[in-house]
Design a protein around this motif. Structure first.
Motif, PDB file in Angstrom:
ATOM      1  N   TRP A 118       0.844  -1.212   0.000  1.00 40.98           N
ATOM      2  CA  TRP A 118       0.000   0.000   0.000  1.00 40.98           C
ATOM      3  C   TRP A 118       0.874   1.254   0.000  1.00 40.98           C
ATOM      4  O   TRP A 118       0.637   2.187  -0.765  1.00 40.98           O
ATOM      5  CB  TRP A 118      -0.901  -0.068   1.231  1.00 40.98           C
ATOM      6  N   ALA A 119       1.906   1.249   0.827  1.00 43.96           N
ATOM      7  CA  ALA A 119       2.794   2.411   0.920  1.00 43.96           C
ATOM      8  C   ALA A 119       3.600   2.614  -0.357  1.00 43.96           C
ATOM      9  O   ALA A 119       3.808   3.751  -0.809  1.00 43.96           O
ATOM     10  CB  ALA A 119       3.727   2.260   2.121  1.00 43.96           C
ATOM     11  N   LEU A 120       4.067   1.526  -0.971  1.00 45.77           N
ATOM     12  CA  LEU A 120       4.846   1.649  -2.209  1.00 45.77           C
ATOM     13  C   LEU A 120       3.995   2.174  -3.361  1.00 45.77           C
ATOM     14  O   LEU A 120       4.457   2.971  -4.180  1.00 45.77           O
ATOM     15  CB  LEU A 120       5.446   0.289  -2.588  1.00 45.77           C
ATOM     16  N   ILE A 121       2.753   1.706  -3.425  1.00 46.52           N
ATOM     17  CA  ILE A 121       1.855   2.192  -4.479  1.00 46.52           C
ATOM     18  C   ILE A 121       1.571   3.671  -4.270  1.00 46.52           C
ATOM     19  O   ILE A 121       1.599   4.461  -5.231  1.00 46.52           O
ATOM     20  CB  ILE A 121       0.556   1.366  -4.493  1.00 46.52           C
ATOM     21  N   ARG A 122       1.328   4.070  -3.043  1.00 43.03           N
ATOM     22  CA  ARG A 122       1.072   5.484  -2.759  1.00 43.03           C
ATOM     23  C   ARG A 122       2.313   6.343  -3.020  1.00 43.03           C
ATOM     24  O   ARG A 122       2.198   7.520  -3.373  1.00 43.03           O
ATOM     25  CB  ARG A 122       0.628   5.649  -1.308  1.00 43.03           C
ATOM     26  N   ALA A 123       3.501   5.753  -2.875  1.00 47.09           N
ATOM     27  CA  ALA A 123       4.747   6.483  -3.137  1.00 47.09           C
ATOM     28  C   ALA A 123       5.062   6.563  -4.633  1.00 47.09           C
ATOM     29  O   ALA A 123       6.060   7.173  -5.011  1.00 47.09           O
ATOM     30  CB  ALA A 123       5.903   5.813  -2.406  1.00 47.09           C
ATOM     31  N   ARG A 124       4.210   5.919  -5.456  1.00 47.34           N
ATOM     32  CA  ARG A 124       4.342   5.964  -6.924  1.00 47.34           C
ATOM     33  C   ARG A 124       5.671   5.394  -7.403  1.00 47.34           C
ATOM     34  O   ARG A 124       6.305   5.927  -8.328  1.00 47.34           O
ATOM     35  CB  ARG A 124       4.188   7.400  -7.443  1.00 47.34           C
ATOM     36  N   ARG A 125       6.108   4.294  -6.777  1.00 49.24           N
ATOM     37  CA  ARG A 125       7.310   3.643  -7.266  1.00 49.24           C
ATOM     38  C   ARG A 125       7.070   3.119  -8.680  1.00 49.24           C
ATOM     39  O   ARG A 125       5.949   2.799  -9.060  1.00 49.24           O
ATOM     40  CB  ARG A 125       7.712   2.496  -6.348  1.00 49.24           C
ATOM     41  N   GLU A 126       8.152   2.991  -9.457  1.00 53.82           N
ATOM     42  CA  GLU A 126       8.034   2.582 -10.862  1.00 53.82           C
ATOM     43  C   GLU A 126       9.071   1.524 -11.213  1.00 53.82           C
ATOM     44  O   GLU A 126      10.141   1.443 -10.605  1.00 53.82           O
ATOM     45  CB  GLU A 126       8.226   3.794 -11.795  1.00 53.82           C
ATOM     46  N   ASN A 127       8.720   0.707 -12.199  1.00 54.98           N
ATOM     47  CA  ASN A 127       9.669  -0.223 -12.835  1.00 54.98           C
ATOM     48  C   ASN A 127      10.285  -1.216 -11.857  1.00 54.98           C
ATOM     49  O   ASN A 127      11.447  -1.608 -12.000  1.00 54.98           O
ATOM     50  CB  ASN A 127      10.778   0.572 -13.547  1.00 54.98           C
ATOM     51  N   LEU A 128       9.506  -1.637 -10.866  1.00 57.62           N
ATOM     52  CA  LEU A 128      10.009  -2.653  -9.942  1.00 57.62           C
ATOM     53  C   LEU A 128       9.828  -4.045 -10.548  1.00 57.62           C
ATOM     54  O   LEU A 128       8.792  -4.343 -11.142  1.00 57.62           O
ATOM     55  CB  LEU A 128       9.265  -2.598  -8.611  1.00 57.62           C
ATOM     56  N   THR A 129      10.840  -4.886 -10.425  1.00 51.72           N
ATOM     57  CA  THR A 129      10.681  -6.310 -10.690  1.00 51.72           C
ATOM     58  C   THR A 129      10.237  -6.948  -9.385  1.00 51.72           C
ATOM     59  O   THR A 129      10.860  -6.734  -8.347  1.00 51.72           O
ATOM     60  CB  THR A 129      12.010  -6.938 -11.163  1.00 51.72           C
ATOM     61  N   VAL A 130       9.151  -7.700  -9.438  1.00 47.69           N
ATOM     62  CA  VAL A 130       8.565  -8.277  -8.236  1.00 47.69           C
ATOM     63  C   VAL A 130       8.641  -9.796  -8.310  1.00 47.69           C
ATOM     64  O   VAL A 130       8.306 -10.388  -9.334  1.00 47.69           O
ATOM     65  CB  VAL A 130       7.098  -7.833  -8.067  1.00 47.69           C
ATOM     66  N   SER A 131       9.095 -10.437  -7.240  1.00 45.08           N
ATOM     67  CA  SER A 131       9.109 -11.900  -7.194  1.00 45.08           C
ATOM     68  C   SER A 131       8.385 -12.369  -5.943  1.00 45.08           C
ATOM     69  O   SER A 131       8.444 -11.724  -4.893  1.00 45.08           O
ATOM     70  CB  SER A 131      10.540 -12.447  -7.224  1.00 45.08           C
ATOM     71  N   ARG A 132       7.706 -13.515  -6.075  1.00 48.05           N
ATOM     72  CA  ARG A 132       6.997 -14.112  -4.938  1.00 48.05           C
ATOM     73  C   ARG A 132       6.703 -15.567  -5.266  1.00 48.05           C
ATOM     74  O   ARG A 132       6.598 -15.942  -6.443  1.00 48.05           O
ATOM     75  CB  ARG A 132       5.691 -13.375  -4.671  1.00 48.05           C
ATOM     76  N   SER A 133       6.536 -16.368  -4.232  1.00 47.64           N
ATOM     77  CA  SER A 133       6.277 -17.787  -4.474  1.00 47.64           C
ATOM     78  C   SER A 133       4.978 -17.976  -5.245  1.00 47.64           C
ATOM     79  O   SER A 133       4.956 -18.648  -6.279  1.00 47.64           O
ATOM     80  CB  SER A 133       6.243 -18.553  -3.148  1.00 47.64           C
ATOM     81  N   ILE A 134       3.875 -17.445  -4.766  1.00 43.26           N
ATOM     82  CA  ILE A 134       2.603 -17.420  -5.487  1.00 43.26           C
ATOM     83  C   ILE A 134       2.013 -16.028  -5.323  1.00 43.26           C
ATOM     84  O   ILE A 134       1.864 -15.531  -4.210  1.00 43.26           O
ATOM     85  CB  ILE A 134       1.613 -18.478  -4.965  1.00 43.26           C
ATOM     86  N   THR A 135       1.672 -15.402  -6.428  1.00 42.19           N
ATOM     87  CA  THR A 135       1.204 -14.016  -6.430  1.00 42.19           C
ATOM     88  C   THR A 135      -0.319 -13.965  -6.429  1.00 42.19           C
ATOM     89  O   THR A 135      -0.979 -14.733  -7.116  1.00 42.19           O
ATOM     90  CB  THR A 135       1.754 -13.270  -7.659  1.00 42.19           C
TER      91      THR A 135
END
Length: 318
Positions: free
Chosen positions: A55-72
């Motif tokens: 929630w905080a990252l979206i509100r901070a308008r971050r861009e171009n992040l590569t995201v990894s997770r076991s199951i999204t």
């Protein structure tokens, strides 16, 4: 890209691993994540998802992040729709089994607006394990002969085992720049205790260059020391501690609260009608409009919060 050992060693050596207090706000923790970085997300599907930090990252308008997770799960929808990420590395992408494959992911993938990089579930875990061990890859039989491996192109190499002569797949290490992990409790230094399934969080924490912990509650170091066998992530791996009660909502946190099923059903209905426009409306209402995480929880509704907590605590009943 796999990082060489010297680079990993230098990054580790440069970190402040001292025993110091690391408590900060969601907004301050978001400043530790830079545009273009690789962010690992702890938990799995609807379990212990660090939603408050997302929630905080979206509100901070971050861009171009590569995201990894076991199951999204739904967090992947929101990161894509908010423009925070255009590259998701995972083994499955769905709100949850009962709601089916993500329609938001399908739109972004089929229209070539984002990349969904799919690996097997075991291979994702082994990649984090390799990253935690500081080795460039781990050999495995997982993915051999799989069409999932074929669509990854040259990302997976193979070799003949010098001991047995068998063909092995070589799974490249994952070393996130930042790991976001939610825990039931930790102290101000970052000694974190986990209840229930640990998923891939411990390896992810040791593989990442920075770790941001959100926690249901901050407890004293004395309390942590009374049950040291529950401490899964040590302070020297952690860079930030954020107290975020109900920090996985509308997902669940074992032993504290169960999923917010009404909220998840409502989101699924919205996305089923209009995947992209519906996701944008959800972001506007629940992510951009609230001024704080408490405001966000108020939007979900006190009745939902209390019901989820009642169901979550039921695992402790005799």
């Amino acid at each position: 890209m796999v990082k060489d050992y010297r680079t990993l060693r230098q990054a580790t050596h440069a970190r402040d691993r001292g025993l110091r207090e690391k408590v900060m706000s969601l907004e301050q923790a978001a400043l530790l994540v830079n545009d273009g970085e690789h962010v690992g997300i702890g938990g799995c599907t609807l379990s212990r998802t660090p939603m408050a930090m997302i929630w905080a990252l979206i509100r901070a308008r971050r861009e171009n992040l590569t995201v990894s997770r076991s199951i999204t799960s739904t967090e992947g929808d929101l990161l894509l729709a908010a423009g925070v990420s255009r590259h998701v590395i995972t083994s499955w992408f769905s709100q949850g089994i009962v709601w089916g494959i993500s329609k938001v992911m399908r739109h972004y993938t089929e229209h070539k607006l984002a990349r969904f990089e799919e690996w097997s579930h075991m291979s994702i875990g082994l990649r984090y394990r390799a990253g935690a061990m500081g080795v460039p890859f781990l050999p495995s039989r997982s993915m051999l002969g799989s069409d999932v491996a074929k669509q990854l192109g040259g990302a997976i190499k193979s070799m003949v085992c010098p001991f047995s002569g068998e063909l092995l797949a070589l799974l490249p290490a994952l070393n996130p720049d930042v790991a976001l992990i939610h825990v039931q409790r930790c102290d101000a230094y970052g000694n974190a205790q986990l209840d229930g399934l640990q998923f891939m969080d411990i390896d992810m924490a040791m593989a990442a260059n920075r770790v941001i912990l959100t926690t249901e509650r901050i407890v004293s170091n004395e309390q942590i020391r009374r049950s040291p066998d529950h401490t899964r992530i040590p302070f020297f791996a952690v860079d930030a501690v954020v107290e975020a009660p109900i920090g996985c909502a509308p997902h669940e946190c074992y032993g504290v609260y169960e999923p917010f099923f009404k909220s998840l059903d409502a989101y699924a209905d919205e996305i089923a009608r209009e995947p992209i426009a519906g996701c944008q409306r959800y972001l506007e209402r629940y992510y951009y409009a609230p001024k704080s995480w408490t405001d966000y929880l108020e939007l979900l509704g006190m009745e939902e919060v209390l019901d989820a907590c009642r169901r979550g605590r039921s695992v402790h009943n005799d």
